[in-house]
Design a protein around this motif. Structure first.
Motif, PDB file in Angstrom:
ATOM      1  N   LYS A  93      43.092  81.442 -85.984  1.00 53.99           N
ATOM      2  CA  LYS A  93      44.021  82.116 -86.906  1.00 53.99           C
ATOM      3  C   LYS A  93      44.765  81.173 -87.855  1.00 53.99           C
ATOM      4  N   GLY A  94      44.000  80.399 -88.590  1.00 51.18           N
ATOM      5  CA  GLY A  94      44.612  79.521 -89.580  1.00 51.18           C
ATOM      6  C   GLY A  94      44.516  80.114 -90.969  1.00 51.18           C
ATOM      7  N   LYS A  95      44.983  79.349 -91.937  1.00 49.56           N
ATOM      8  CA  LYS A  95      44.796  79.789 -93.321  1.00 49.56           C
ATOM      9  C   LYS A  95      44.920  78.607 -94.277  1.00 49.56           C
ATOM     10  N   VAL A  96      44.225  78.743 -95.395  1.00 47.79           N
ATOM     11  CA  VAL A  96      44.255  77.720 -96.423  1.00 47.79           C
ATOM     12  C   VAL A  96      44.518  78.413 -97.745  1.00 47.79           C
ATOM     13  N   GLU A  97      45.412  77.835 -98.550  1.00 44.55           N
ATOM     14  CA  GLU A  97      45.650  78.399 -99.886  1.00 44.55           C
ATOM     15  C   GLU A  97      44.695  77.715-100.851  1.00 44.55           C
ATOM     16  N   LEU A  98      43.871  78.536-101.473  1.00 43.22           N
ATOM     17  CA  LEU A  98      42.885  77.992-102.392  1.00 43.22           C
ATOM     18  C   LEU A  98      43.324  78.320-103.813  1.00 43.22           C
ATOM     19  N   LEU A  99      43.305  77.296-104.671  1.00 46.38           N
ATOM     20  CA  LEU A  99      43.676  77.547-106.063  1.00 46.38           C
ATOM     21  C   LEU A  99      42.414  77.949-106.825  1.00 46.38           C
ATOM     22  N   THR A 100      42.322  79.205-107.212  1.00 48.97           N
ATOM     23  CA  THR A 100      41.143  79.680-107.955  1.00 48.97           C
ATOM     24  C   THR A 100      41.541  79.945-109.391  1.00 48.97           C
ATOM     25  N   LYS A 101      40.548  80.320-110.189  1.00 49.43           N
ATOM     26  CA  LYS A 101      40.893  80.549-111.601  1.00 49.43           C
ATOM     27  C   LYS A 101      41.750  81.799-111.766  1.00 49.43           C
ATOM     28  N   ASN A 102      41.811  82.626-110.727  1.00 55.09           N
ATOM     29  CA  ASN A 102      42.697  83.799-110.770  1.00 55.09           C
ATOM     30  C   ASN A 102      43.996  83.560-110.012  1.00 55.09           C
ATOM     31  N   GLY A 103      44.348  82.296-109.813  1.00 61.07           N
ATOM     32  CA  GLY A 103      45.584  81.982-109.104  1.00 61.07           C
ATOM     33  C   GLY A 103      45.338  81.625-107.642  1.00 61.07           C
ATOM     34  N   GLU A 104      46.415  81.538-106.853  1.00 61.42           N
ATOM     35  CA  GLU A 104      46.287  81.147-105.445  1.00 61.42           C
ATOM     36  C   GLU A 104      45.719  82.276-104.614  1.00 61.42           C
ATOM     37  N   LYS A 105      44.911  81.897-103.632  1.00 64.97           N
ATOM     38  CA  LYS A 105      44.303  82.898-102.790  1.00 64.97           C
ATOM     39  C   LYS A 105      44.246  82.359-101.369  1.00 64.97           C
ATOM     40  N   THR A 106      44.561  83.214-100.399  1.00 65.12           N
ATOM     41  CA  THR A 106      44.554  82.777 -99.011  1.00 65.12           C
ATOM     42  C   THR A 106      43.167  82.992 -98.402  1.00 65.12           C
ATOM     43  N   ILE A 107      42.614  81.947 -97.827  1.00 69.50           N
ATOM     44  CA  ILE A 107      41.371  82.083 -97.078  1.00 69.50           C
ATOM     45  C   ILE A 107      41.757  81.932 -95.603  1.00 69.50           C
ATOM     46  N   ARG A 108      41.512  82.974 -94.839  1.00 68.42           N
ATOM     47  CA  ARG A 108      41.874  82.915 -93.421  1.00 68.42           C
ATOM     48  C   ARG A 108      40.819  82.154 -92.626  1.00 68.42           C
ATOM     49  N   ILE A 109      41.288  81.365 -91.665  1.00 61.61           N
ATOM     50  CA  ILE A 109      40.386  80.618 -90.791  1.00 61.61           C
ATOM     51  C   ILE A 109      40.315  81.376 -89.471  1.00 61.61           C
ATOM     52  N   THR A 110      39.133  81.781 -89.087  1.00 60.25           N
ATOM     53  CA  THR A 110      38.961  82.515 -87.844  1.00 60.25           C
ATOM     54  C   THR A 110      39.212  81.598 -86.645  1.00 60.25           C
ATOM     55  N   ARG A 111      38.519  80.466 -86.661  1.00 56.48           N
ATOM     56  CA  ARG A 111      38.640  79.546 -85.536  1.00 56.48           C
ATOM     57  C   ARG A 111      38.148  78.151 -85.911  1.00 56.48           C
ATOM     58  N   ALA A 112      38.566  77.173 -85.126  1.00 54.54           N
ATOM     59  CA  ALA A 112      38.048  75.806 -85.260  1.00 54.54           C
ATOM     60  C   ALA A 112      37.813  75.319 -83.842  1.00 54.54           C
ATOM     61  N   HIS A 113      36.586  74.989 -83.531  1.00 55.09           N
ATOM     62  CA  HIS A 113      36.308  74.526 -82.168  1.00 55.09           C
ATOM     63  C   HIS A 113      35.500  73.237 -82.129  1.00 55.09           C
ATOM     64  N   MET A 114      35.529  72.584 -80.968  1.00 54.66           N
ATOM     65  CA  MET A 114      34.786  71.334 -80.790  1.00 54.66           C
ATOM     66  C   MET A 114      33.420  71.628 -80.199  1.00 54.66           C
TER      67      MET A 114
END
Ligand code: ZN
Ligand code: MN
Length: 488
Positions: A107-128
């Motif tokens: 349940k993470g998130k990253v703010e991505l700067l796109t040509k239509n402004g900021e957009k949140t991309i949600r992260i489902t999971r990060a595992h090893m």
């Protein structure tokens, strides 16, 4: 994609990041496999020999934790490994040690700067998980096509990976490219991976389906083998078009794994996609669950370096640089650090940014080395910029000095002294030179008088030549105009 407003792509990514630890995830074998003798970095653990036992690499856990925090994930204090069972020649145990029900982070998130402004991309999971070995096909291209046999190299088996899965929040191939580019930047800033897609340190699989005018989505396909940002974008563009065409023809999209062919620039079906239950996941009995103490998470949080988006904000707030300059300067943490050092040594931020962008990156390109390895210390570069700012050296001389600094490692002031490069400001001398050039080029002077103002550039050039670039061109220009208009 203007032609298909009623259809839009729905994209989710699965990214494998190879961690730059010295040893593998569960044994002490070296991870440095590029160019190594095949199967030389192996031991009973990473070869999966019976009776061998894995031991978790603490550094890998720390690195994975950094990535998870960088992605604003919730960390699971209790996490564990599972066996993901499948047979493949590059997987000697016939299972991969991975994570399943309780990943390291979710349940993470990253703010991505796109040509239509900021957009949140949600992260489902990060595992090893551990990497597999590599199949080597003895063909000219190294590809399976046309091979009569294949060899296997287990040097990569057991190298630590972090798998990052996004929600299907990405809505164009371009955005997918930007997201991966940002993620690559993140792992580089964190110092946990070289992020090099060509070497396979960062590998992307993309899931894509089509959202229909009624709001429903089609079956998704997964495109594998995307080893460059360009391939990722092109493959998704191709796959989107292919799916839309099928939809329009009233055909079904088969849920499958597809391969991207970089040469033909198309995807082709490989196998129908496994369902999760095909892997027969079960808890890894040879490893204890991991309990991550709260202090360890807090410490990792404290130790996080400045992240790419924070750096961008800082450059905007502190120096008001333009977007293009910010983009260039923050591309690599090392370059940003170089810039920061130059400012610390007293250079003007705007001047430093523009000279790094035009001159240093130009030189870096030419020499095939990054800016910070060119051999121009931030201190020397700052001094050079300041001498130029004070008009003690002209622009062409300043540029020439950059090359001289690389060659000699001397400071700008030393070089100026030794080579006699100080800018000529002596009015009498420039006046004499102007008179000489005017009398030698009557035709050009005539043209200038008739209103062809560009002719003046030629005369300025003559004086610059005469003074080996040391004259102050602005001053030369002024003196020339004055002399032509008021001949003595
Ligand atoms: Zn090993
Ligand atoms: Mn994986």
């Amino acid at each position: 994609m203007g032609a298909n407003i009623e259809y839009s792509p729905v994209i989710g990514l699965e990214i494998h990041v190879q961690l730059s630890t010295k040893s593998k995830l569960f044994c002490s074998c070296s991870t440095d496999y590029i160019g190594a003798e095949p199967n030389s970095n192996t031991c009973p653990v990473c070869l999966g020999l019976p009776g061998s036992l894995p031991v978790l690499n603490k550094k890998a856990l720390e690195y994975a934790l950094k990535i998870a925090l960088g992605l604003n994930c919730k960390i699971n204090n209790f996490t564990r490994f599972h066996r993901k069972n499948y047979f493949y020649p590059d997987l000697p145990k016939a299972y991969q040690i991975s994570q399943y029900d309780i990943p390291l982070a979710e349940k993470g998130k990253v703010e991505l700067l796109t040509k239509n402004g900021e957009k949140t991309i949600r992260i489902t999971r990060a595992h090893m998980e551990e990497d597999a070995g590599k199949l080597v096909h003895p063909t000219k291209t190294g590809r399976l096509e046309g091979a009569t046999y294949s060899l296997v190299d287990y040097n990569r088996a057991g190298v630590p990976l972090v798998e990052i899965v996004t929600e299907p929040d990405i809505s164009s191939p371009q955005e997918a490219k930007e997201f991966v580019s940002l993620l690559r930047q993140l792992v580089r800033y964190l110092g946990v991976s070289d992020g090099d897609m060509e070497k396979g340190s960062l590998r992307v699989d993309a899931n894509i389906s089509v959202r229909l005018p009624d709001g429903t989505t089609t079956n998704k396909t997964e495109v594998k083998n995307l080893n460059s940002l360009k391939a990722l974008e092109k493959a998704l563009e191709y796959e989107f078009k292919r799916q839309v065409k099928l939809v329009k023809e009233g055909k079904e999209i088969i849920r499958e794994t597809r391969h991207w062919d970089d040469k033909k620039e198309e995807t082709f079906g490989m196998r129908s996609k496994e369902q999760v239950h095909d892997y027969r996941y079960f808890p890894e009995p040879d490893l204890l669950p991991i309990i991550i103490p709260q202090e360890m998470i807090q410490q990792a949080e404290k130790d996080l370096p400045e992240l790419p988006w924070e750096a961008k904000q800082r450059l905007k707030d502190n120096y008001n640089l333009n977007d293009e300059e910010i983009h260039v300067l923050t591309e690599r943490a090392e370059l940003l650090n170089y810039f920061d050092q130059v400012i610390k040594h007293g250079a003007d931020p705007h001047k430093a940014a523009s000279w790094i962008k035009s001159e240093l990156l130009g030189l870096a390109n030419e020499k095939g080395k990054p800016v910070w390895e060119l051999g121009i210390s931030p201190e020397n570069f700052a001094e050079l910029l300041n001498l130029h700012e004070k008009k003690e050296i002209s622009t062409p001389i300043a540029k020439e000095l950059l090359t001289k600094i690389i060659e000699t490692q001397k400071t700008p002031s030393q070089l100026i002294k030794e080579l006699g490069l100080k800018q000529l400001d002596d009015e009498d001398l420039l006046q004499r030179l102007a008179q000489k050039v005017i009398s030698e080029n009557p035709k050009t002077v005539e043209q200038y008088k008739k209103g062809k103002t560009k002719s003046l550039n030629f005369l300025v050039g003559q004086i610059m030549k005469e003074t080996k670039g040391r004259a102050n061109p602005q001053k030369v220009r002024e003196i020339l105009i004055k002399t032509i208009e008021n001949p003595e």
